[in-house]
Motif scaffolding. Structure first.
Motif, PDB file in Angstrom:
ATOM      1  N   ASP A  66       0.824  -1.217   0.000  1.00 13.35           N
ATOM      2  CA  ASP A  66       0.000   0.000   0.000  1.00 13.35           C
ATOM      3  C   ASP A  66       0.859   1.269   0.000  1.00 13.35           C
ATOM      4  OD1 ASP A  66       1.027  -0.182   2.537  1.00 13.35           O
ATOM      5  OD2 ASP A  66      -0.897  -0.021   3.585  1.00 13.35           O
ATOM      6  N   TRP A  67       2.068   1.151  -0.544  1.00 13.68           N
ATOM      7  CA  TRP A  67       3.006   2.284  -0.587  1.00 13.68           C
ATOM      8  C   TRP A  67       2.375   3.486  -1.277  1.00 13.68           C
ATOM      9  CZ3 TRP A  67       7.285   4.015   1.533  1.00 13.68           C
ATOM     10  CH2 TRP A  67       8.053   4.994   0.888  1.00 13.68           C
ATOM     11  N   GLN A  68       2.435   4.641  -0.622  1.00 14.12           N
ATOM     12  CA  GLN A  68       1.900   5.879  -1.178  1.00 14.12           C
ATOM     13  C   GLN A  68       2.981   6.932  -1.401  1.00 14.12           C
ATOM     14  OE1 GLN A  68      -1.393   6.257  -2.083  1.00 14.12           O
ATOM     15  NE2 GLN A  68      -1.511   4.062  -1.598  1.00 14.12           N
TER      16      GLN A  68
END
Length: 225
Positions: free
Chosen positions: A59-61
């Motif tokens: 879920d890297w943003q």
């Protein structure tokens, strides 16, 4: 045509081409590729590599950097060290080159090296709505024969996917015409690019090191997509 695989450090031959300037067919090629998406089937090994990339990102943003044509991944290691706040993915089509990455890696937690076909990997990244912060194309095969212009990234269908990924694009080559052509392709796509010679105190790819040791110049174009 230059043979990258056999040129020892400091003895890299200059590119031999029957072109003396930008290829006359390039504008038509770029316009056509921008209008018509590639329909070629996706390769299974690239689908698997992209799935691995997606799992690694989770879920890297934060910032995402792609090092395309990364070879042995030395450049990916350097970029990851320079951008600890980002996730860096290096991609190369050669299993042999990717297999050598351990020699150049410093075991960064923020870098992943994958073997994949970039034609497909870029398409999958666009479909997944990736937005890059930086995108590097360092010393791709120049395919200097005039008849092979469509094998150059800016003359291929993949160019349309490259510009859709956004971010700051940086392309380097030891062939000035390649960079001039890439800049023209960017202009046709609606983006400006600054072309200039490039040199730094530290070479970040084996090819870059060979070229400089051989007295050759590097050229680059940088564009904000």
């Amino acid at each position: 045509m230059i043979n990258h695989s056999t040129a020892p450090e400091g003895n890299s031959r200059h590119i031999d081409s029957n072109q003396t300037g930008v290829h006359e067919k390039l504008p038509d090629l770029v316009a056509r590729h921008l209008q018509h998406a590639s329909q070629r089937p996706l390769t299974e090994h690239t689908l698997q590599a992209f799935s691995q990339a997606q799992e690694w990102l989770g879920d890297w943003q934060g910032p995402l950097i792609l090092d395309a044509c990364c070879g042995v991944g030395e450049s990916s290691t350097h970029i990851a060290n320079q951008h600890p706040e980002a996730k860096v993915i290096g991609v190369d089509k050669s299993a042999h080159r990717v297999g050598k990455h351990e020699h150049y890696s410093l075991k960064q937690d923020n870098a992943l090296i994958l073997r994949a076909d970039l034609n497909d990997f870029w398409r999958l990244a666009v479909q997944a709505k990736w937005r890059l912060s930086k995108h590097f194309l360092l010393y791709p095969n120049p395919y200097p024969k005039s008849a092979h212009v469509q094998r150059r990234w800016h003359g291929s269908p993949a160019f349309a996917e490259i510009v859709k990924l956004g971010g700051q694009l940086e392309v380097r080559s030891n062939w000035q015409i390649y960079i001039q052509e890439f800049a023209l392709a960017l202009e046709i796509a609606g983006f400006s690019g600054e072309v200039k010679q490039y040199h730094d105190a530290q070479a970040i790819t084996p090819f870059e090191r060979k070229y400089w040791a051989s007295g050759q110049h590097s050229w680059q174009v940088i564009s904000q997509l």
